[in-house]
Design a protein around this motif. Structure first.
Motif, PDB file in Angstrom:
ATOM      1  N   GLU A   1     103.560  27.890  62.637  1.00 56.50           N
ATOM      2  CA  GLU A   1     102.124  27.763  62.364  1.00 56.50           C
ATOM      3  C   GLU A   1     101.884  28.009  60.873  1.00 56.50           C
ATOM      4  N   PRO A   2     101.108  27.146  60.231  1.00 56.51           N
ATOM      5  CA  PRO A   2     100.868  27.340  58.784  1.00 56.51           C
ATOM      6  C   PRO A   2     100.079  28.621  58.517  1.00 56.51           C
ATOM      7  N   GLU A   3     100.352  29.221  57.383  1.00 54.47           N
ATOM      8  CA  GLU A   3      99.693  30.467  57.007  1.00 54.47           C
ATOM      9  C   GLU A   3      99.243  30.413  55.551  1.00 54.47           C
ATOM     10  N   VAL A   4      98.251  31.199  55.249  1.00 55.74           N
ATOM     11  CA  VAL A   4      97.836  31.413  53.863  1.00 55.74           C
ATOM     12  C   VAL A   4      98.783  32.455  53.264  1.00 55.74           C
ATOM     13  N   THR A   5      99.287  32.162  52.087  1.00 53.78           N
ATOM     14  CA  THR A   5     100.160  33.134  51.424  1.00 53.78           C
ATOM     15  C   THR A   5      99.510  33.617  50.135  1.00 53.78           C
ATOM     16  N   GLN A   6      99.851  34.849  49.762  1.00 53.25           N
ATOM     17  CA  GLN A   6      99.307  35.442  48.536  1.00 53.25           C
ATOM     18  C   GLN A   6     100.419  36.148  47.777  1.00 53.25           C
ATOM     19  N   THR A   7     100.355  36.018  46.454  1.00 50.93           N
ATOM     20  CA  THR A   7     101.296  36.742  45.601  1.00 50.93           C
ATOM     21  C   THR A   7     100.553  37.305  44.384  1.00 50.93           C
ATOM     22  N   PRO A   8     100.983  38.465  43.880  1.00 53.54           N
ATOM     23  CA  PRO A   8     101.962  39.366  44.490  1.00 53.54           C
ATOM     24  C   PRO A   8     101.331  40.147  45.631  1.00 53.54           C
ATOM     25  N   SER A   9     102.124  40.913  46.330  1.00 53.35           N
ATOM     26  CA  SER A   9     101.560  41.749  47.392  1.00 53.35           C
ATOM     27  C   SER A   9     100.910  42.992  46.786  1.00 53.35           C
ATOM     28  N   HIS A  10     101.439  43.431  45.646  1.00 56.48           N
ATOM     29  CA  HIS A  10     100.876  44.595  44.966  1.00 56.48           C
ATOM     30  C   HIS A  10     100.958  44.372  43.459  1.00 56.48           C
ATOM     31  N   GLN A  11      99.851  44.587  42.778  1.00 60.54           N
ATOM     32  CA  GLN A  11      99.793  44.419  41.330  1.00 60.54           C
ATOM     33  C   GLN A  11      99.212  45.680  40.716  1.00 60.54           C
ATOM     34  N   VAL A  12      99.949  46.241  39.762  1.00 54.04           N
ATOM     35  CA  VAL A  12      99.444  47.401  39.025  1.00 54.04           C
ATOM     36  C   VAL A  12      99.185  46.952  37.594  1.00 54.04           C
ATOM     37  N   THR A  13      98.014  47.276  37.068  1.00 54.64           N
ATOM     38  CA  THR A  13      97.679  46.850  35.727  1.00 54.64           C
ATOM     39  C   THR A  13      96.889  47.938  35.030  1.00 54.64           C
ATOM     40  N   GLN A  14      96.862  47.869  33.719  1.00 58.58           N
ATOM     41  CA  GLN A  14      96.075  48.849  32.963  1.00 58.58           C
ATOM     42  C   GLN A  14      94.671  48.318  32.735  1.00 58.58           C
ATOM     43  N   MET A  15      93.749  49.226  32.671  1.00 59.02           N
ATOM     44  CA  MET A  15      92.350  48.875  32.416  1.00 59.02           C
ATOM     45  C   MET A  15      92.240  48.002  31.171  1.00 59.02           C
ATOM     46  N   GLY A  16      91.447  46.946  31.277  1.00 60.11           N
ATOM     47  CA  GLY A  16      91.263  46.042  30.151  1.00 60.11           C
ATOM     48  C   GLY A  16      92.197  44.849  30.150  1.00 60.11           C
ATOM     49  N   GLN A  17      93.232  44.900  30.975  1.00 61.31           N
ATOM     50  CA  GLN A  17      94.172  43.779  31.042  1.00 61.31           C
ATOM     51  C   GLN A  17      93.642  42.675  31.956  1.00 61.31           C
ATOM     52  N   GLU A  18      94.141  41.488  31.737  1.00 63.66           N
ATOM     53  CA  GLU A  18      93.814  40.355  32.593  1.00 63.66           C
ATOM     54  C   GLU A  18      94.821  40.274  33.735  1.00 63.66           C
ATOM     55  N   VAL A  19      94.329  39.945  34.930  1.00 60.69           N
ATOM     56  CA  VAL A  19      95.229  39.719  36.059  1.00 60.69           C
ATOM     57  C   VAL A  19      94.883  38.397  36.719  1.00 60.69           C
ATOM     58  N   ILE A  20      95.891  37.776  37.273  1.00 62.67           N
ATOM     59  CA  ILE A  20      95.715  36.550  38.056  1.00 62.67           C
ATOM     60  C   ILE A  20      96.339  36.782  39.422  1.00 62.67           C
ATOM     61  N   CYS A  23      97.094  32.442  45.423  1.00 62.67           N
ATOM     62  CA  CYS A  23      96.967  32.147  46.853  1.00 62.67           C
ATOM     63  C   CYS A  23      97.416  30.707  47.077  1.00 62.67           C
ATOM     64  N   VAL A  24      98.104  30.482  48.174  1.00 60.25           N
ATOM     65  CA  VAL A  24      98.385  29.120  48.605  1.00 60.25           C
ATOM     66  C   VAL A  24      97.687  28.935  49.950  1.00 60.25           C
ATOM     67  N   PRO A  25      96.578  28.211  49.964  1.00 59.72           N
ATOM     68  CA  PRO A  25      95.851  27.994  51.224  1.00 59.72           C
ATOM     69  C   PRO A  25      96.636  27.074  52.156  1.00 59.72           C
ATOM     70  N   ILE A  26      96.166  26.943  53.364  1.00 56.66           N
ATOM     71  CA  ILE A  26      96.751  26.006  54.310  1.00 56.66           C
ATOM     72  C   ILE A  26      96.478  24.587  53.810  1.00 56.66           C
ATOM     73  N   SER A  27      97.489  23.741  53.912  1.00 59.56           N
ATOM     74  CA  SER A  27      97.517  22.508  53.112  1.00 59.56           C
ATOM     75  C   SER A  27      96.368  21.534  53.386  1.00 59.56           C
ATOM     76  N   ASN A  28      95.894  21.390  54.583  1.00 63.09           N
ATOM     77  CA  ASN A  28      94.833  20.403  54.818  1.00 63.09           C
ATOM     78  C   ASN A  28      93.444  21.039  54.833  1.00 63.09           C
ATOM     79  N   HIS A  29      93.336  22.275  54.380  1.00 65.68           N
ATOM     80  CA  HIS A  29      92.033  22.936  54.332  1.00 65.68           C
ATOM     81  C   HIS A  29      91.253  22.534  53.094  1.00 65.68           C
ATOM     82  N   LEU A  30      89.940  22.635  53.214  1.00 63.09           N
ATOM     83  CA  LEU A  30      89.060  22.151  52.155  1.00 63.09           C
ATOM     84  C   LEU A  30      88.234  23.257  51.504  1.00 63.09           C
ATOM     85  N   TYR A  31      88.011  24.348  52.229  1.00 71.36           N
ATOM     86  CA  TYR A  31      87.206  25.446  51.710  1.00 71.36           C
ATOM     87  C   TYR A  31      88.130  26.618  51.411  1.00 71.36           C
ATOM     88  N   PHE A  32      87.876  27.285  50.290  1.00 71.74           N
ATOM     89  CA  PHE A  32      88.712  28.401  49.879  1.00 71.74           C
ATOM     90  C   PHE A  32      87.809  29.562  49.480  1.00 71.74           C
TER      91      PHE A  32
END
Lengths: 114, 110
Positions: A1-20, A23-32
């Protein structure tokens, strides 16, 4: 069964830094969607994305946040300058159209801002 | 504004006992109501939605528009039902974003 995946599972960052968060949504989905859950609080809606543009956003989703679907498969959430209060679990979700609009959630990314 | 209230943060019942998880909502219009479940270390997953009027894993939920409630019920709880349960509401807008309640942690004791 297709699933939504997310990376990373845990992100630690310092205040003021940018993070991205990715997510990889299910392939035939239209809303995110992105939601977040601060520890001990409820799951809150951040933003929805359809047809390559934001369709709805909450008050939380201010100018520090942005979303992108750069390549037709990934869906990213960027926080430009993280604050301590951005520490939370971030969930991505996707859904189809019409009666199949059930939202399927990813496992989440735990963001810790120090 | 739309709001979902789950008054119980924690609920414990014994195996075989009936269980009811309460959910009340506030929405000006005709909402769509859902129950999501999150088992330990797993992702949020849809349990049931009011428009389907179905029973999943023995759980049912009836939308009561007069009382603005969507309580989740199961006549005989099982230990594997132990999980966090979230009631959620979706408006009729095109984006269908969900508004969640704060969740109820159900523990079914042996």
């Amino acid at each position: 069964e297709p699933e939504v995946t997310q990376t990373p599972s845990h992100q630690v960052t310092q205040m003021g830094q940018e993070v991205i968060l990715r997510c990889v949504p299910i392939s035939n989905h239209l809303y995110f969607y992105w939601y977040r859950q601060i520890l001990g609080q409820k799951v809150e809606f951040l933003v929805s994305f359809y047809n390559n543009e934001i369709s709805e956003k909450s008050e939380i989703f201010d100018d520090q946040f942005s979303v992108e679907r750069p390549d037709g498969s990934n869906f990213t959430l960027k926080i430009r300058s993280t604050k301590l209060e951005d520490s939370a679990m971030y969930f991505c979700a996707s859904s189809g159209q019409g009666v199949t609009y059930e939202q399927y959630f990813g496992p989440g990314t735990r963001l810790t801002v120090t | 504004a739309q709001r979902v209230t789950q008054p119980e943060k924690l609920l414990s019942v014994f195996k075989g006992a009936p269980v009811e998880l309460k959910c009340n909502y506030s929405y000006s219009g005709s909402p769509e109501l859902f129950w999501y479940v999150q088992y330990s270390r797993q992702r949020l997953q849809l349990l049931l939605r009011h428009i389907s009027r179905e029973s999943i894993k023995g759980f049912t939920a009836d939308l009561n528009k007069g009382e603005t409630s969507f309580h989740l019920k199961k006549p005989f709880a099982q230990e594997e039902d132990s999980a966090m349960y979230y009631c959620a509401l979706s408006g009729r807008g095109s984006a269908r974003q969900l508004t969640f309640g704060s969740g109820t942690q159900l523990t079914v004791l042996p």
